[in-house]
Motif scaffolding. Structure first.
Motif, PDB file in Angstrom:
ATOM      1  N   VAL A 122       0.827  -1.204   0.000  1.00  0.00           N
ATOM      2  CA  VAL A 122       0.000   0.000   0.000  1.00  0.00           C
ATOM      3  C   VAL A 122       0.868   1.263   0.000  1.00  0.00           C
ATOM      4  O   VAL A 122       0.450   2.324  -0.464  1.00  0.00           O
ATOM      5  CB  VAL A 122      -0.966  -0.003   1.210  1.00  0.00           C
ATOM      6  N   THR A 150      -4.604   3.737  -5.686  1.00  0.00           N
ATOM      7  CA  THR A 150      -4.347   3.922  -4.262  1.00  0.00           C
ATOM      8  C   THR A 150      -5.563   3.558  -3.431  1.00  0.00           C
ATOM      9  O   THR A 150      -5.460   2.869  -2.410  1.00  0.00           O
ATOM     10  CB  THR A 150      -3.933   5.379  -3.970  1.00  0.00           C
ATOM     11  N   GLY A 192      -5.876  -0.168  -3.409  1.00  0.00           N
ATOM     12  CA  GLY A 192      -4.895  -0.793  -2.533  1.00  0.00           C
ATOM     13  C   GLY A 192      -5.290  -0.723  -1.070  1.00  0.00           C
ATOM     14  O   GLY A 192      -5.167  -1.690  -0.324  1.00  0.00           O
ATOM     15  N   LEU A 193      -5.785   0.445  -0.648  1.00  0.00           N
ATOM     16  CA  LEU A 193      -6.197   0.618   0.742  1.00  0.00           C
ATOM     17  C   LEU A 193      -7.390  -0.267   1.091  1.00  0.00           C
ATOM     18  O   LEU A 193      -7.436  -0.875   2.162  1.00  0.00           O
ATOM     19  CB  LEU A 193      -6.538   2.085   1.008  1.00  0.00           C
ATOM     20  N   MET A 235      -6.448  -3.900   1.247  1.00  0.00           N
ATOM     21  CA  MET A 235      -5.675  -4.222   2.438  1.00  0.00           C
ATOM     22  C   MET A 235      -6.564  -4.747   3.556  1.00  0.00           C
ATOM     23  O   MET A 235      -6.102  -5.406   4.496  1.00  0.00           O
ATOM     24  CB  MET A 235      -4.946  -2.975   2.928  1.00  0.00           C
TER      25      MET A 235
END
Length: 299
Positions: A104, A241, A244-245, A248
């Protein structure tokens, strides 16, 4: 209905839940002597079969350009899967989760370096919160950290996942979702088979199939076919982004499933770490500037 960024992020959240459940079933399969290569082959093979069953018309129209885009995406995806699976065999789950989660942090730099995607300052605050939350969640600060080969594989995995997420978010948008999903599946199945035959020493007769079969089917159908098809679809409509967050969160879901199935105890670390990760995602997704403008207009 047109896909919005919010809808795409909800789909990614669902995919993260599927992948989080995958930690439990992967652990069961590994304990039943299924190797990393075999797991990836089985997942990929089922993925290929299901994609062909539902989307064969589009896949048979694949162009050379589609093939090249899908191949790159597939290689990056397989690199992440195989290194993470190997890594968890040689290190602790906490180390594997934390080190793999570094992707991340890498994503914004890959997006900037390859596609010149600039990020607002709040992105880095959000990333820092997310990693801090993962640190608490895994409890890695309370344990002695010994770097071993499993940690190295987990670190390599982070780079593969970061590159895969960035590429799917920006480089693969022009290609049909079903074609990209098919290539992810085909490369995973082929790579897993090659790895099983030429790298691993494990044998099919050593596997406890009565225990391993259901987890392998679950990983192939739910985690790979459903989860990754949803991922490819959703990433066409959100940023790398943000993706990715959200993805996660599979670590948070993994912890929840581990508690439910008795692999670990419910702890304060799980609650606090999960909340910090959720706050980081909210911070990333909320447009505070736009909220201030709207509040001034209505005042």
């Amino acid at each position: 209905m047109k896909m919005t960024k919010s809808m795409a992020n909800v789909l990614l959240l669902i995919a993260s839940a599927f992948w989080g459940s995958g930690f439990v079933v992967t652990k069961i399969a590994l304990d039943a002597n299924a190797s990393a290569g075999l797991i990836n082959f089985f997942r990929g093979f089922l993925f290929v079969a299901l994609i062909l069953m539902f989307f064969y018309k589009k896949i048979f129209k694949m162009t050379i350009t589609d093939f090249k885009i899908g191949l790159i995406a597939g290689l990056l995806n397989f690199g992440g899967f195989i290194t993470q699976t190997i890594g968890v065999q040689y290190t602790t789950p906490s180390n594997n989760a934390f080190i793999s989660a570094i992707y991340v942090v890498i994503i914004p730099f890959f997006a900037w370096a390859i596609y010149q995607k600039k990020l607002p300052g709040k992105s880095f605050v959000s990333i820092a919160l997310c990693l801090f939350g993962m640190t608490i969640l895994t409890g890695i600060l309370n344990k002695e950290l010994n770097i071993n080969i499993g940690d190295v594989y987990s670190f390599i995995c982070a780079f593969f996942y970061a590159a895969s997420i960035v590429y799917l978010g920006y480089g693969a948008r022009a290609t049909d979702v079903s074609i990209v999903a098919f290539m992810l599946a085909a490369v995973q199945a082929t790579g897993g088979l090659i790895f099983f035959l030429f790298v691993e020493d494990s044998q099919l007769t050593h596997i406890n199939w009565s225990v391993a079969l259901v987890p392998l089917l679950y990983m192939g159908i739910i985690c790979s076919f459903v989860g990754q098809t949803v991922q490819v679809l959703a990433q066409k409509h959100t940023s790398a982004t943000s993706a990715g967050l959200i993805m996660m969160l599979e670590g948070v879901f993994g912890s929840i499933f581990s508690v439910v199935y008795g692999f670990e105890s419910f702890t304060v670390q799980l609650v606090v770490g999960g909340m910090l990760i959720m706050i980081s995602i909210i911070l990333m997704e909320v447009d505070f500037k736009q909220m201030v403008i709207k509040s001034k207009r209505t005042a």
